[in-house]
Motif scaffolding. Structure first.
Motif, PDB file in Angstrom:
ATOM      1  N   HIS A  90       2.307   9.132  -6.572  1.00 15.46           N
ATOM      2  CA  HIS A  90       2.952  10.447  -6.481  1.00 15.46           C
ATOM      3  C   HIS A  90       4.157  10.553  -7.416  1.00 15.46           C
ATOM      4  CE1 HIS A  90       0.540  10.570  -2.761  1.00 15.46           C
ATOM      5  NE2 HIS A  90       0.445  11.841  -3.100  1.00 15.46           N
ATOM      6  N   LYS A  91       4.147   9.708  -8.451  1.00 14.08           N
ATOM      7  CA  LYS A  91       5.137   9.758  -9.547  1.00 14.08           C
ATOM      8  C   LYS A  91       6.558   9.418  -9.118  1.00 14.08           C
ATOM      9  CE  LYS A  91       1.853  11.369 -12.219  1.00 14.08           C
ATOM     10  NZ  LYS A  91       0.933  10.420 -12.718  1.00 14.08           N
ATOM     11  N   ASP A  92       6.705   8.532  -8.155  1.00 14.41           N
ATOM     12  CA  ASP A  92       8.025   8.094  -7.716  1.00 14.41           C
ATOM     13  C   ASP A  92       8.503   6.977  -8.651  1.00 14.41           C
ATOM     14  OD1 ASP A  92      10.156   6.712  -6.435  1.00 14.41           O
ATOM     15  OD2 ASP A  92       9.450   7.374  -4.468  1.00 14.41           O
ATOM     16  N   ALA A  93       9.456   7.289  -9.518  1.00 13.04           N
ATOM     17  CA  ALA A  93       9.947   6.334 -10.516  1.00 13.04           C
ATOM     18  C   ALA A  93      10.632   5.132  -9.862  1.00 13.04           C
ATOM     19  CB  ALA A  93      10.902   7.029 -11.483  1.00 13.04           C
ATOM     20  N   ALA A  94      11.332   5.338  -8.779  1.00 14.72           N
ATOM     21  CA  ALA A  94      12.012   4.232  -8.102  1.00 14.72           C
ATOM     22  C   ALA A  94      10.990   3.255  -7.517  1.00 14.72           C
ATOM     23  CB  ALA A  94      12.933   4.760  -7.006  1.00 14.72           C
ATOM     24  N   ALA A  95       9.896   3.780  -6.995  1.00 18.47           N
ATOM     25  CA  ALA A  95       8.833   2.920  -6.468  1.00 18.47           C
ATOM     26  C   ALA A  95       8.187   2.140  -7.606  1.00 18.47           C
ATOM     27  CB  ALA A  95       7.788   3.756  -5.732  1.00 18.47           C
ATOM     28  N   ARG A  96       7.963   2.789  -8.721  1.00 21.32           N
ATOM     29  CA  ARG A  96       7.396   2.112  -9.899  1.00 21.32           C
ATOM     30  C   ARG A  96       8.320   0.979 -10.347  1.00 21.32           C
ATOM     31  NH1 ARG A  96       3.378   0.421 -12.828  1.00 21.32           N
ATOM     32  NH2 ARG A  96       3.633   0.605 -15.047  1.00 21.32           N
ATOM     33  N   LYS A 131       0.831  -1.209   0.000  1.00 25.40           N
ATOM     34  CA  LYS A 131       0.000   0.000   0.000  1.00 25.40           C
ATOM     35  C   LYS A 131       0.866   1.260   0.000  1.00 25.40           C
ATOM     36  CE  LYS A 131      -3.807   2.243   2.354  1.00 25.40           C
ATOM     37  NZ  LYS A 131      -4.771   2.171   3.447  1.00 25.40           N
ATOM     38  N   ALA A 132       1.864   1.293   0.860  1.00 21.52           N
ATOM     39  CA  ALA A 132       2.750   2.456   0.917  1.00 21.52           C
ATOM     40  C   ALA A 132       3.524   2.617  -0.388  1.00 21.52           C
ATOM     41  CB  ALA A 132       3.712   2.330   2.097  1.00 21.52           C
ATOM     42  N   LEU A 133       3.938   1.503  -0.958  1.00 21.48           N
ATOM     43  CA  LEU A 133       4.670   1.558  -2.225  1.00 21.48           C
ATOM     44  C   LEU A 133       3.777   2.089  -3.335  1.00 21.48           C
ATOM     45  CD1 LEU A 133       7.341   0.948  -3.675  1.00 21.48           C
ATOM     46  CD2 LEU A 133       6.452  -1.359  -4.113  1.00 21.48           C
ATOM     47  N   SER A 134       2.540   1.622  -3.399  1.00 21.74           N
ATOM     48  CA  SER A 134       1.632   2.095  -4.449  1.00 21.74           C
ATOM     49  C   SER A 134       1.323   3.579  -4.281  1.00 21.74           C
ATOM     50  CB  SER A 134       0.350   1.270  -4.486  1.00 21.74           C
ATOM     51  OG  SER A 134      -0.388   1.423  -3.307  1.00 21.74           O
ATOM     52  N   GLN A 135       1.268   4.064  -3.053  1.00 26.81           N
ATOM     53  CA  GLN A 135       1.065   5.496  -2.834  1.00 26.81           C
ATOM     54  C   GLN A 135       2.223   6.304  -3.408  1.00 26.81           C
ATOM     55  OE1 GLN A 135      -1.601   7.265  -1.549  1.00 26.81           O
ATOM     56  NE2 GLN A 135      -2.554   5.256  -1.832  1.00 26.81           N
ATOM     57  N   ARG A 136       3.421   5.792  -3.265  1.00 24.27           N
ATOM     58  CA  ARG A 136       4.575   6.485  -3.838  1.00 24.27           C
ATOM     59  C   ARG A 136       4.512   6.484  -5.358  1.00 24.27           C
ATOM     60  NH1 ARG A 136       9.974   5.453  -0.276  1.00 24.27           N
ATOM     61  NH2 ARG A 136      10.856   6.496  -2.102  1.00 24.27           N
ATOM     62  N   SER A 141      -3.148  -3.737  -7.333  1.00 25.25           N
ATOM     63  CA  SER A 141      -2.001  -2.986  -7.853  1.00 25.25           C
ATOM     64  C   SER A 141      -1.387  -3.701  -9.055  1.00 25.25           C
ATOM     65  CB  SER A 141      -0.959  -2.772  -6.758  1.00 25.25           C
ATOM     66  OG  SER A 141      -0.559  -3.997  -6.204  1.00 25.25           O
ATOM     67  N   GLY A 142      -2.154  -4.583  -9.654  1.00 23.54           N
ATOM     68  CA  GLY A 142      -1.665  -5.397 -10.759  1.00 23.54           C
ATOM     69  C   GLY A 142      -1.125  -4.631 -11.943  1.00 23.54           C
ATOM     70  N   THR A 143      -1.704  -3.497 -12.264  1.00 29.15           N
ATOM     71  CA  THR A 143      -1.216  -2.749 -13.424  1.00 29.15           C
ATOM     72  C   THR A 143       0.238  -2.323 -13.249  1.00 29.15           C
ATOM     73  OG1 THR A 143      -2.058  -0.665 -12.529  1.00 29.15           O
ATOM     74  CG2 THR A 143      -3.496  -1.871 -14.059  1.00 29.15           C
ATOM     75  N   MET A 144       0.703  -2.313 -12.000  1.00 27.31           N
ATOM     76  CA  MET A 144       2.068  -1.884 -11.738  1.00 27.31           C
ATOM     77  C   MET A 144       3.079  -3.028 -11.778  1.00 27.31           C
ATOM     78  SD  MET A 144       1.504   1.002  -8.822  1.00 27.31           S
ATOM     79  CE  MET A 144       0.006   0.486  -8.000  1.00 27.31           C
TER      80      MET A 144
END
Length: 100
Positions: free
Chosen positions: A23-29, A15-20, A64-67
Motif C-alpha cells: 500500500h506504498k508505505d515508505a516507512a514499512a519499506r 505479513k502485515a509489514l509486507s501489506q503496508r 518477501s525477499g525483493t523487499m
C-alpha cells in the motif's frame, strides 16, 4: 517485530509489514531494508571467514525477499559470491553436500 515497533511505533509481523509496503508505505519499506542490512551485517563475518563460492538464502521468508535481500545481494556481489534464492532449502542443501 521489535524492528517495526522501533521504526513504526507498532509491532508487525512480516505479513502485515509486507501489506503496508504493497500500500506504498515508505516507512514499512524502509523497515524491510533495515532488516536486510542487519542480516547482511550478521552474515559478513562468516562470508569473510569461510569465503564460500555460493550463498543460498531460502525458505518461506524469501516470499518477501525483493523487499529485504538487496543489501545481502550487494554484499555477495562485492565479495564475488554467487547469490541464490530458493524456497526449497532441503534440495539446495543436498546439492551443496554432493559438491563436497
Amino acid at each position: 517485530m521489535a524492528l517495526t515497533r522501533e521504526y513504526l511505533g507498532t509491532a508487525l509481523d512480516g505479513k502485515a509489514l509486507s501489506q503496508r509496503v504493497l500500500h506504498k508505505d515508505a516507512a514499512a519499506r524502509n523497515c524491510f531494508l533495515i532488516f536486510g542490512r542487519r542480516i547482511q551485517e550478521a552474515l559478513s563475518p562468516f562470508l569473510d571467514t569461510f569465503c564460500p563460492e555460493v550463498l543460498c538464502f531460502g525458505g518461506q521468508i524469501t516470499g518477501s525477499g525483493t523487499m529485504f535481500l538487496p543489501p545481502i545481494e550487494k554484499a555477495c556481489r562485492e565479495k564475488g559470491i554467487r547469490f541464490y534464492v530458493t524456497k526449497d532449502t532441503s534440495l539446495r542443501t543436498l546439492q551443496g553436500l554432493t559438491r563436497l
